[in-house]
Motif scaffolding. Structure first.
Motif, PDB file in Angstrom:
ATOM      1  N   ALA A 114       7.235   4.921   1.728  1.00 29.62           N
ATOM      2  CA  ALA A 114       6.078   4.081   1.427  1.00 29.62           C
ATOM      3  C   ALA A 114       6.311   2.619   1.787  1.00 29.62           C
ATOM      4  CB  ALA A 114       5.736   4.176  -0.058  1.00 29.62           C
ATOM      5  N   ASP A 115       7.502   2.318   2.353  1.00 26.67           N
ATOM      6  CA  ASP A 115       7.881   0.934   2.666  1.00 26.67           C
ATOM      7  C   ASP A 115       7.764   0.049   1.430  1.00 26.67           C
ATOM      8  OD1 ASP A 115       8.385   1.444   5.406  1.00 26.67           O
ATOM      9  OD2 ASP A 115       6.243   1.304   5.850  1.00 26.67           O
TER      10      ASP A 115
ATOM     11  N   HIS B  23      -6.337  10.250   0.058  1.00 28.89           N
ATOM     12  CA  HIS B  23      -6.738   9.336  -1.007  1.00 28.89           C
ATOM     13  C   HIS B  23      -6.986  10.095  -2.313  1.00 28.89           C
ATOM     14  CE1 HIS B  23      -7.602   6.243   2.107  1.00 28.89           C
ATOM     15  NE2 HIS B  23      -7.927   7.320   2.818  1.00 28.89           N
TER      16      HIS B  23
ATOM     17  N   ARG C 112       5.642  10.571   4.537  1.00 30.75           N
ATOM     18  CA  ARG C 112       4.643   9.509   4.607  1.00 30.75           C
ATOM     19  C   ARG C 112       3.285  10.143   4.920  1.00 30.75           C
ATOM     20  NH1 ARG C 112       5.446   4.057   6.314  1.00 30.75           N
ATOM     21  NH2 ARG C 112       7.537   4.681   6.977  1.00 30.75           N
TER      22      ARG C 112
ATOM     23  N   LYS D  18       0.444   7.080  -0.430  1.00 30.06           N
ATOM     24  CA  LYS D  18       1.318   6.553   0.622  1.00 30.06           C
ATOM     25  C   LYS D  18       2.450   7.507   0.952  1.00 30.06           C
ATOM     26  CE  LYS D  18       1.944   2.253   1.183  1.00 30.06           C
ATOM     27  NZ  LYS D  18       2.400   0.842   1.139  1.00 30.06           N
ATOM     28  N   SER D  19       3.039   8.137  -0.074  1.00 30.45           N
ATOM     29  CA  SER D  19       4.166   9.033   0.201  1.00 30.45           C
ATOM     30  C   SER D  19       4.396   9.964  -0.970  1.00 30.45           C
ATOM     31  CB  SER D  19       5.446   8.228   0.473  1.00 30.45           C
ATOM     32  OG  SER D  19       5.897   7.599  -0.721  1.00 30.45           O
TER      33      SER D  19
ATOM     34  N   THR E 232      -6.765   0.872  -3.811  1.00 28.55           N
ATOM     35  CA  THR E 232      -7.573   0.165  -2.813  1.00 28.55           C
ATOM     36  C   THR E 232      -8.842  -0.408  -3.433  1.00 28.55           C
ATOM     37  OG1 THR E 232      -8.573   2.292  -2.193  1.00 28.55           O
ATOM     38  CG2 THR E 232      -6.702   1.502  -0.867  1.00 28.55           C
TER      39      THR E 232
ATOM     40  N   GLU F 192      -1.188   3.492  -3.679  1.00 25.86           N
ATOM     41  CA  GLU F 192      -1.648   2.107  -3.635  1.00 25.86           C
ATOM     42  C   GLU F 192      -3.139   2.069  -3.943  1.00 25.86           C
ATOM     43  OE1 GLU F 192      -1.955  -1.767  -0.625  1.00 25.86           O
ATOM     44  OE2 GLU F 192      -1.286   0.178   0.121  1.00 25.86           O
TER      45      GLU F 192
ATOM     46  N   ARG G  67      -4.801   5.069  -2.195  1.00 24.53           N
ATOM     47  CA  ARG G  67      -4.228   5.758  -1.039  1.00 24.53           C
ATOM     48  C   ARG G  67      -2.899   6.385  -1.432  1.00 24.53           C
ATOM     49  NH1 ARG G  67      -1.074   4.237   3.679  1.00 24.53           N
ATOM     50  NH2 ARG G  67      -0.861   2.095   2.891  1.00 24.53           N
TER      51      ARG G  67
ATOM     52  N   ASP H  52      -0.955   9.712   5.805  1.00 21.94           N
ATOM     53  CA  ASP H  52      -2.008   8.861   6.339  1.00 21.94           C
ATOM     54  C   ASP H  52      -3.359   9.480   6.003  1.00 21.94           C
ATOM     55  OD1 ASP H  52      -0.279   6.974   7.651  1.00 21.94           O
ATOM     56  OD2 ASP H  52       0.102   8.517   9.174  1.00 21.94           O
TER      57      ASP H  52
ATOM     58  N   LEU I 206       0.621  -1.034  -6.761  1.00 19.41           N
ATOM     59  CA  LEU I 206       1.326   0.219  -6.487  1.00 19.41           C
ATOM     60  C   LEU I 206       1.585   0.968  -7.790  1.00 19.41           C
ATOM     61  CD1 LEU I 206       4.093  -0.587  -3.831  1.00 19.41           C
ATOM     62  CD2 LEU I 206       1.817   0.386  -3.461  1.00 19.41           C
TER      63      LEU I 206
END
Length: 345
Positions: free
Chosen positions: A251-252, A7, A2, A181-182, A340, A338, A179, A4, A320
């Protein structure tokens, strides 16, 4: 893994102007008509003599860097993925790309991970930037030109038609339009012999003056003992499913959440079996119908496909994108992004 605060800030692609269709290759006796039908690749791009892989990669890289708008001094790392000959022997094409795009003194690495080179570069770039506290960016490029007499784009490999082209991506820890995410990567080196074959070692490239013959290497390995082919398919299916699920979990997200799915421009029979049937990917979310006019562009299908999504598919904030690569060796990488914002370019 994951991620953070990482980008995608820029994307770029370079596709040569010359087009060669599968029908033309069949008429010239370079491509089997039945194979052309089953493979489904309609055409490829053909680079000029002055457009080897690194030159095209530099074009794509400059486009991505311009779109990203980050100062050149932020570029901590440049990564270049490739499959074929890069225009010169005993040479480091990544440094050419670096010099032609962002310059500087950042780390530069060439990635030889087959068709997974672009996404492998993305994960390495993410790992590198995650350790930086200062503003930093990474440039990932790919570039390949498949030329006779060394490589026959229509005949050297089975269930593949190879097109020339280059892709580029800028990853930043200072923002962008999507972004990261993973990412997830899985390697199964037990499958390495498939592309090495059984004929033994060589002392250098192109010693016999014949095009690279990947067909024979693969068939010799897969037919050497009963059940080898079925075992390989089972392993590949398991590995692909595992790495995709890991990236989605980190990435949930669920596969059904993805508006876009970008995979390699491979034979239609393989795409149908591997992605749409086994993994449950909805073909309508992919770039494959577009990619059938470009063929398999070495390490760059995913980066070039993502560039196409942004330029032509109108991504919206919250959408996504899942992209998946697999390279000989064998190594799988999946990335989940994802959006943005919707880039104006």
């Amino acid at each position: 893994m994951r991620w953070d605060n990482l980008h995608v800030a820029g994307l770029g692609a370079y596709l040569p102007e010359q087009i060669e269709t599968a029908a033309e290759a069949v008429a010239a006796g370079r491509y089997d008509a039945e194979e052309a039908t089953s493979n489904g690749i309609r055409a490829v791009r053909v680079a000029r003599a002055d457009e080897p892989g690194p030159v095209m990669a530099a074009h794509a890289g400059r486009q991505a860097v311009e779109r990203a708008g980050r100062p050149h001094e932020e570029y901590d790392i440049v990564l270049h993925g490739c499959v074929g000959h890069q225009g010169q022997d005993f040479w480091t094409p990544v440094n050419y790309v670096q010099n032609e795009t962002v310059g500087g003194t950042g780390l530069s690495l060439e990635i030889r991970q087959g068709s997974n080179g672009g996404l492998a570069g993305l994960e390495i770039a993410a790992s590198h930037l995650a350790s930086r506290s200062k503003p930093a960016a990474a440039l990932v490029t790919t570039g390949d030109a498949f030329r006779l007499p060394y490589f026959d784009r229509w005949g050297s490999d089975s269930q593949q038609a190879y097109g020339d082209g280059a892709g580029a991506l800028v990853l930043s820890n200072q923002g962008g339009f999507a972004r990261l995410k993973s990412t997830a990567t899985y390697t199964d080196s037990s499958l390495e012999p498939i592309y090495r074959g059984t004929t033994g070692w060589t002392d250098g490239p192109f010693l016999d003056g014949k095009p690279v013959d990947l067909r024979t290497r693969k068939s010799d390995y897969l037919l050497k003992e009963e059940g080898a082919y079925d075992h390989v398919i089972q392993q590949m299916t398991k590995n692909a499913s595992q790495v995709l699920q890991e990236a989605l979990d980190d990435a949930d997200a669920k596969l059904s959440d993805a508006r876009f799915f970008v995979h390699a421009n491979i034979a239609e029979t393989i795409a149908q079996f591997s992605f749409y049937s086994l993994l449950g990917v909805d073909r309508a979310t992919t770039t494959y119908d577009w990619g059938q006019d470009f063929g398999h562009m070495g390490a760059g299908d995913q980066l070039i496909g993502m560039n196409h999504v942004v330029e032509a598919r109108n991504p919206q904030p919250g959408d996504l994108l899942v992209t998946m690569g697999v390279g000989v060796g064998f190594m799988w990488t999946v990335a989940v992004l994802e959006f943005t914002e919707s880039p104006q370019w």
